[in-house]
Scaffold this motif. Sequence first.
Motif, PDB file in Angstrom:
ATOM      1  N   ASP A 325     -32.244  16.527 -11.191  1.00 42.92           N
ATOM      2  CA  ASP A 325     -31.892  15.142 -11.525  1.00 42.92           C
ATOM      3  C   ASP A 325     -30.600  14.722 -10.831  1.00 42.92           C
ATOM      4  O   ASP A 325     -30.461  13.556 -10.409  1.00 42.92           O
ATOM      5  N   LEU A 326     -29.660  15.647 -10.708  1.00 43.60           N
ATOM      6  CA  LEU A 326     -28.407  15.322 -10.023  1.00 43.60           C
ATOM      7  C   LEU A 326     -28.640  15.114  -8.525  1.00 43.60           C
ATOM      8  O   LEU A 326     -28.024  14.234  -7.907  1.00 43.60           O
ATOM      9  N   ALA A 329     -30.153  11.710  -8.065  1.00 41.20           N
ATOM     10  CA  ALA A 329     -29.122  10.682  -8.219  1.00 41.20           C
ATOM     11  C   ALA A 329     -28.277  10.556  -6.956  1.00 41.20           C
ATOM     12  O   ALA A 329     -27.908   9.440  -6.548  1.00 41.20           O
ATOM     13  N   LYS A 330     -27.968  11.674  -6.306  1.00 42.81           N
ATOM     14  CA  LYS A 330     -27.197  11.622  -5.055  1.00 42.81           C
ATOM     15  C   LYS A 330     -28.011  10.947  -3.954  1.00 42.81           C
ATOM     16  O   LYS A 330     -27.451  10.207  -3.127  1.00 42.81           O
ATOM     17  N   LYS A 332     -30.309   8.587  -4.397  1.00 40.87           N
ATOM     18  CA  LYS A 332     -30.346   7.155  -4.689  1.00 40.87           C
ATOM     19  C   LYS A 332     -29.021   6.485  -4.381  1.00 40.87           C
ATOM     20  O   LYS A 332     -28.978   5.285  -4.087  1.00 40.87           O
ATOM     21  N   ALA A 333     -27.931   7.269  -4.447  1.00 38.24           N
ATOM     22  CA  ALA A 333     -26.620   6.708  -4.108  1.00 38.24           C
ATOM     23  C   ALA A 333     -26.486   6.435  -2.617  1.00 38.24           C
ATOM     24  O   ALA A 333     -25.657   5.625  -2.201  1.00 38.24           O
ATOM     25  N   HIS A 352     -39.854   6.572  -8.614  1.00 35.76           N
ATOM     26  CA  HIS A 352     -38.730   5.865  -7.982  1.00 35.76           C
ATOM     27  C   HIS A 352     -39.216   5.258  -6.667  1.00 35.76           C
ATOM     28  O   HIS A 352     -39.398   5.964  -5.672  1.00 35.76           O
TER      29      HIS A 352
END
Length: 522
Positions: A325-326, A329-330, A332-333, A352
């Motif tokens: 999950d982390l 998230a990176k 998507k950033a 997503h």
Amino acid sequence: MIGEWNQGVGLNVTKSSEMRMEEIQKDLNNKTLRIVVKEEHPLVIVRHTDEDGNAIPEGSNEKFVGYAIDMMTEIGKYLNVSYTYQLVPDGSTGLPLSNGSWTGMIGMLMSNQADLAVGDVTINYERSSVIDFTKPFMNLGISILFKKPDEDPPKLFSFLEPLDNNIWMCMIGAYACVSLFLFIVARFSPYEWKNPHPCNLESDTVENDFTLLNSFWFNIGSLMQQGCELAPKASSTRIIAGVWWFFTLILISSYTANLAAFLTITRMTTPIKNADDLAKQTEIKYGCQFGGSTYRFFKNSKIPTYEKMWNFMSQHPDVFVNKSDLGIAKVKAGNYAYLMESIPLRYQLSQHCDLMEVGGELDSKGFGIGVPKNSPYRDALSNAILSLSEQQILLDLYNKWWNVDSPKCLTTDDSKSPSSASKLGLKNLGGIFVFLIGGLGLALIIAIIEFIVNATVNSKTDKQTLCSEIREECMFALKCCGPSEKPAKLSSVNGNSHLEDTGDDLEASTPLKSSRINSSFN
């Protein structure tokens, strides 16, 4: 025990494999096995409330759903066993320690704290040395997760993109050459000269509609599918018009079809297309889950590209994450690519819509059920997996959890989708230029025949040699800025002949005599 070994006698088999399998299945009958899991969507999903919003008590099997949970339920029906599930405390599959022990799910199997390890447990050599695996229930590989780039802004001259620059240049050249060719052939052909005043049969001049400007206008009208008031009369000029119309038909149809693709399909420029692109640059960071199978793959790889990627990752420890999950998230950033197994990656693509898979799989491996070393349950579980696979139950579960039938997002590879529409080049449309050249060659042959026939008749009328008549006709026809009118020594209109007073008795069907006068260019 299935047999005994004696140094003098050798192996003495006391039980067959069938008998041993029957004993194992009897031992498993109504047995409750302890399963350790790690949350990884959609293999294992941990929920805290049910469909009605009620809290699920701790220790309940209802807390766990997902593909792997459904698969174990089917295996339980096949073997007549039940389970209790527990989450691995450290949230990892397992890492080797210096003392020979392991952390995570593998460590719990080795310490007899669990009977089975289920989820994203990748089969590899290092893990197989301390635990056993069943047959793989799913095949996969390492893929690259990346954020979809922004759409390219529309270009002012995007209407030119359907055709390659070479095609545009060839088309302009073909238009100019065919227009000049039509003009010259029309001047050579006697059948393109007509009486400008049809009601006046006494007219002593004839004119040609295909002046230089009119020839260009006729062809541009055909190219733009608008037509023109001019119409060729001679066989040679009609052949030119016919092949030019066919040429424009194919060209305009191809352009229109490709233009629709270029204007309606979203086009995006992806900075990376595969692992080689990642390895060659340093602006976009990339990493994987620390200590996982992907981590071990790059660490132990001897392939130059993957060695280069590992050197980059090891020099930038911040690219590693502890949970998928982390890593997502990176991604998507932005400005980050996450290396992960393809099966969970494709599930993330369905959840997503701003993410994409880049390139193909970097390796090939499988997920299996982990069991303690020399566990008697391994073969029974493997047989159950093979049976579920043959009955397509595993395929049905995959379709259920990966939303294959009704995906939330378009998960196809953008590099293979229609957004990669390419320009049409000479390889695609070169044939119509060949056809055009062949048609012009045929028209030239017909024009020469018409010209020679007319010159032969006129040479008899003028009582001069054929060569001198041809020379006069050529000199007049090749005057590109010359007159579009000439005197008619013999004019045929609507089938009736009007003869000038020349003192010669000529047949009414004799072609027009092309005597030259000086007049202005119309």
